[in-house]
Design a protein around this motif. Structure first.
Motif, PDB file in Angstrom:
ATOM      1  N   MET A   1      85.456  75.617 109.187  1.00 45.54           N
ATOM      2  CA  MET A   1      85.099  74.649 108.148  1.00 45.54           C
ATOM      3  C   MET A   1      86.337  74.294 107.335  1.00 45.54           C
ATOM      4  O   MET A   1      87.104  75.188 106.954  1.00 45.54           O
ATOM      5  N   ASN A   2      86.531  73.017 107.056  1.00 42.01           N
ATOM      6  CA  ASN A   2      87.688  72.532 106.313  1.00 42.01           C
ATOM      7  C   ASN A   2      87.256  72.038 104.933  1.00 42.01           C
ATOM      8  O   ASN A   2      86.447  71.116 104.820  1.00 42.01           O
ATOM      9  N   VAL A   3      87.781  72.677 103.891  1.00 42.25           N
ATOM     10  CA  VAL A   3      87.421  72.335 102.516  1.00 42.25           C
ATOM     11  C   VAL A   3      88.676  71.926 101.757  1.00 42.25           C
ATOM     12  O   VAL A   3      89.630  72.712 101.659  1.00 42.25           O
ATOM     13  N   ILE A   4      88.685  70.717 101.241  1.00 36.19           N
ATOM     14  CA  ILE A   4      89.776  70.276 100.363  1.00 36.19           C
ATOM     15  C   ILE A   4      89.392  70.610  98.933  1.00 36.19           C
ATOM     16  O   ILE A   4      88.272  70.305  98.483  1.00 36.19           O
ATOM     17  N   PHE A   5      90.301  71.255  98.209  1.00 31.60           N
ATOM     18  CA  PHE A   5      90.058  71.611  96.812  1.00 31.60           C
ATOM     19  C   PHE A   5      91.144  70.965  95.975  1.00 31.60           C
ATOM     20  O   PHE A   5      92.341  71.256  96.140  1.00 31.60           O
ATOM     21  N   LEU A   6      90.741  70.071  95.073  1.00 30.70           N
ATOM     22  CA  LEU A   6      91.675  69.347  94.218  1.00 30.70           C
ATOM     23  C   LEU A   6      92.042  70.181  92.996  1.00 30.70           C
ATOM     24  O   LEU A   6      91.186  70.811  92.384  1.00 30.70           O
TER      25      LEU A   6
END
Length: 400
Positions: A1-6
């Motif tokens: 799973m790929n999660v972008i966190f700003l």
């Protein structure tokens, strides 16, 4: 799973969200405007990779970062920040990169505009203060005549209590309208609610089912904190024994909070107000589709012996609360914020000596957020409300 966190580096403790995702096997892909070498080591270790941009306000830079991650890791599953300010950026990235999970731009109105929040509260059968969008001075004066003073004026789209004004007279109303009429933002005006803030906070799964919830009782309103020196008291309550639980559940359903950390704010009336309700009744205030601010996540953990960062991560990865399904309220956990420049009777060392291991956390918040938290914060555990009130009397006692 790929999660972008700003912006994984601010506030600093938000690295915990990334850390729990990474432990569950996710690729946690940070994007921020802090150079990598300046990141705290905890932040660095919580990320699979970090992409530096000069400004998160520059959409082209952020878009290139997401495109790079998509090329390297494949389709993005989530774009998150847990920061209200970045909700529009999250939504635009989801739309442009076809990220299925989370709000899109056309779904933001009900969680960003205070006028829409009130409409949605009302649809859920939850009372709100009388209000109107501030579109002319003459209508504002008519509104004031109808509901009476004091009044509150605040941005229709704003974060926290910034640019919020309490109006006590027609003269103040005229001056405030003159002050804000050229700043380019829409404002709402509403009747003053004589009450204190209580919150309903928690996490939902993809169907909107609440998998964890609790709440905070705030003895000082956010407006009073900002108007004063930041001094405040708030404590974690036993939501399972509160009448706010049923109201909060209705709010979660009305706002369609799915796979979200949510933060709903309510007033509990401290006195009767004929235009709103009786003392003790609950009135809808605002909504935030993100984790509660400050050290509230840590207070939740201490109050229930859970890990809300883990619960949130599991909601994304497993769509359930696996680790803390049967959580119970264990103790009161209270935030005492001491004001800046105040001559207190007891020193910080006095407090440490008196309370010992009942002190769970001691912090000096960054100046950028201390107005709503206090210049120095002590978080203590207590066995009863009487005990936490006594603690506050000692910690916030001032020299005569």
């Amino acid at each position: 799973m790929n999660v972008i966190f700003l912006s994984p580096n601010f506030p600093l403790h938000f690295y915990n969200f990334c850390d729990r995702l990474k432990r569950l096997g996710c690729n946690v892909l940070g994007i921020g405007d802090c150079p990598y070498d300046n990141l705290d080591n905890n932040v660095k270790c919580s990320l699979t990779e970090y992409y530096y941009v000069c400004s998160l306000e520059d959409y082209n830079q952020v878009m290139r970062a997401v495109a790079f991650y998509t090329f390297k890791y494949g389709k993005i599953d989530y774009v998150e920040s847990q920061n209200e300010y970045w909700l529009p950026l999250e939504a635009k990235l989801r739309e442009d990169f076809n990220v299925y999970n989370g709000l899109r731009p056309n779904e933001l109105r009900t969680v960003l505009l205070k006028s829409e929040m009130k409409h949605t509260y009302q649809k859920a059968g939850i009372k709100t203060a009388h209000w109107m969008v501030l579109d002319s001075k003459s209508r504002a004066l008519k509104f004031a005549k109808m509901v009476g003073f004091p009044l509150i004026i605040k941005p229709n789209h704003g974060v926290g209590a910034a640019q919020t004004f309490k109006i006590d007279t027609a003269e103040q109303l005229n001056k405030t309208i003159q002050l804000i009429e050229n700043d380019g933002r829409a404002y709402i005006i509403e009747e003053f609610v004589p009450g204190h803030v209580e919150t309903f906070d928690g996490i939902t799964d993809s169907h909107g089912k609440i998998i964890f919830c609790t709440g905070q009782v705030m003895k000082h309103t956010p407006l009073a904190m900002l108007a004063g020196d930041g001094e405040n008291i708030s404590y974690t309550c036993n939501m399972q024994q509160s009448d706010l639980l049923e109201v909060g559940e209705r709010a979660v359903a009305a706002f369609a909070a799915k796979r979200k950390f949510f933060h709903f704010e309510f007033f509990r009336l401290d006195t009767d107000k004929p235009s709103i309700g009786k003392k003790g009744e609950i009135v809808g205030l605002e909504v935030n589709m993100r984790t509660p601010g400050g050290y509230i996540p840590d207070k939740m953990n201490y109050a229930y012996d859970v890990d809300v960062y883990q619960i949130w991560a599991e909601s994304l990865v497993y769509d359930e609360n696996r680790s803390f399904k049967d959580y119970d309220f264990k103790r009161y956990v209270t935030h005492y914020g001491r004001g800046a420049g105040v001559d207190y009777m007891h020193t910080a060392e006095d407090i440490r000596q008196r309370f010992g291991n009942r002190i769970l956390l001691e912090k000096i918040p960054p100046s950028s957020i201390s107005g709503g938290m206090g210049a120095q914060v002590f978080i203590l555990k207590a066995d009863s409300k009487d005990m936490l009130i006594e603690d506050g009397e000692y910690i916030l006692a001032k020299k005569m």
